[in-house]
Write an enzyme that holds these catalytic residues in place. Structure first.
Site, PDB file in Angstrom:
ATOM      1  N   HIS A 199       0.856  -1.195   0.000  1.00  0.00           N
ATOM      2  CA  HIS A 199       0.000   0.000   0.000  1.00  0.00           C
ATOM      3  C   HIS A 199       0.891   1.244   0.000  1.00  0.00           C
ATOM      4  CE1 HIS A 199      -3.897  -2.089   0.614  1.00  0.00           C
ATOM      5  NE2 HIS A 199      -3.120  -3.015   1.147  1.00  0.00           N
ATOM      6  N   HIS A 220       1.330  -8.272  -2.305  1.00  0.00           N
ATOM      7  CA  HIS A 220       0.399  -8.276  -3.448  1.00  0.00           C
ATOM      8  C   HIS A 220       0.847  -7.296  -4.545  1.00  0.00           C
ATOM      9  CE1 HIS A 220      -1.429  -4.909  -1.298  1.00  0.00           C
ATOM     10  NE2 HIS A 220      -2.151  -5.687  -0.487  1.00  0.00           N
ATOM     11  N   ASP A 282      -4.783 -13.842  -0.841  1.00  0.00           N
ATOM     12  CA  ASP A 282      -5.282 -12.598  -0.228  1.00  0.00           C
ATOM     13  C   ASP A 282      -6.789 -12.725  -0.002  1.00  0.00           C
ATOM     14  OD1 ASP A 282      -5.153 -10.064   0.861  1.00  0.00           O
ATOM     15  OD2 ASP A 282      -5.289  -9.015  -1.045  1.00  0.00           O
TER      16      ASP A 282
END
EC number: 3.5.1.25
Length: 397
Positions: A199, A220, A282
């Site tokens: 993020h 991710h 995820d």
């Protein structure tokens, strides 16, 4: 229950080749013999499984998962932990890393407490291999489905308290460009935890500095992560480009064909290769459940989402809200949409995550390794899952 296990008449997926007509013998949860044909020297009481030509694969290792089967780890209950573990077991996962979301400290500690109890009584599901903290130290501009009211900069008093609270934390994901993030990373690494960037709106130079200070994994990859940006007319490489340029950087990808579509699956495999890519689900609570409305995160503090088109989305459809993938789907998608061979696809779901997570006895089938095994057919449909030499799941005829 019989303590020894023989699997024969299968296609055994090794590190370099797939060997037909193979057998595998397990004693006390450990692989003690592998060969071709059917062994004749086994004389003790044993559970014998005819694989009938199925693939005999190492068990899948999911190093980033939030939920499944209607449960989320942020529910903070033992029931949720066990439910998620049993759900993903049916899809070939033999080991998983329960993952948190940004939350209150109270909710985080409740989840850590539930993990501590659940790991001791988890006998029917995938094994737990430690907790992954995802957040709360993120870039607001890359929040994705994370709740913005909990996102903040690293605070030494806070993260030192968290790591002191639980020995079960094994990895932590954060945005490395934030004020205090490098000091945070050094502290996390000093405690022998895996550190990952996530993020993030970092540019290449910031990621390189982070890598030099312990951020060795991209969480991710592609999702909630900066690419090429412009600042005052100048172009800067982002975190994605850094992940490619830094040879030693590992990446994990949600290989559901949606979070990372087919062209990008092919690209990341072409550049990073089998040994640097881990496939992750995820997955949120709706994995293994019918499509429709669901909740991302804990039932009390979570965010309402809609599951459609094989993925979870925020209610306004402005962003994905976690996947509903299972490990078998990742392998299948990597093969069909990433044009990757079965052997490589399986290794990205087994040996690579095992290496990243430091699991020396898991990830491939060899004498002396843990007997975590999955049997599946040509379409990667899971027919049986074995954990520590025990048959935990068998698909009904």
């Amino acid at each position: 229950m019989k303590s020894n296990l023989l699997i024969f008449n299968g296609k055994l997926i090794g590190r370099e080749v797939i060997q037909e007509n193979s057998y595998l013998y397990v004693k006390d949860g450990v692989i003690c013999d592998i060969g071709i044909g059917k062994p004749t020297h086994v004389d003790e009481e044993i559970l014998s499984i005819d694989a009938t030509g199925l693939y005999i694969s190492p068990g899948f290792i999911d190093m980033h998962v939030h939920g499944g089967g209607g449960h989320d780890f942020m529910d903070g209950t033992v029931e949720a932990f066990l439910g998620v573990a049993e759900t993903h077991l049916r899809y070939g996962t033999t080991a998983l890393c329960p993952t948190t979301l940004t939350s209150t400290m109270e909710a985080l500690f409740r989840t850590l407490d539930a993990y501590k109890t659940a790991k001791e009584i988890n006998t029917q599901g995938a094994q737990f291999i430690g907790v992954h903290l995802e957040g709360p130290y993120f870039a607001l501009s890359q929040k994705g489905a994370q709740d913005p009211k909990y996102i903040r900069h690293p605070d030494p008093a806070e993260y030192e308290r968290i790591l002191a609270y639980s020995d079960d934390i094994v990895r932590w994901s954060a945005a490395p460009e934030l004020p205090g993030a490098i000091a945070f990373g050094r502290y996390v690494k000093s405690k022998n935890k895996l550190l990952a960037l996530a993020h993030t709106d970092a540019i290449y130079e910031e990621v390189q500095t982070a890598f030099d200070n312990g951020y060795t994994l991209a969480t991710h990859f592609y999702s909630a992560m900066s690419g090429i940006t412009r600042r005052n007319a100048y172009r800067y490489a982002g975190a994605i480009e850094a992940g490619y340029l830094i040879d030693g950087m590992d990446v994990e990808i949600i290989a559901d064909g949606i979070h990372v579509p087919s062209p990008l699956l092919r690209l990341v495999f072409k550049i990073k290769g089998t040994d640097r890519i881990a496939l992750i689900t995820d997955a949120m609570r709706a994995a293994g459940m019918p499509e429709g409305e669901s909740i991302l995160g804990g039932k009390q503090e979570g965010t309402r989402v809609i599951v459609e088109d094989g993925v979870a989305k925020l209610m306004d459809r402005s962003a994905f809200a976690g996947s509903v993938a299972t490990a078998d789907r990742l392998v299948r998608t990597m093969m069909r949409e990433g044009n990757v061979a079965l052997l490589d696809s399986v290794q990205m779901m087994t040996s690579t995550p095992a290496r990243i997570m430091g699991l020396d006895k898991k990830g491939h089938l060899a004498i002396g390794m843990d007997a975590d095994i999955v049997l599946f057919d040509e379409d990667i449909r899971v027919m049986a899952t074995i954990v520590a030499g025990k048959l935990k799941y068998k698909k009904e005829d």
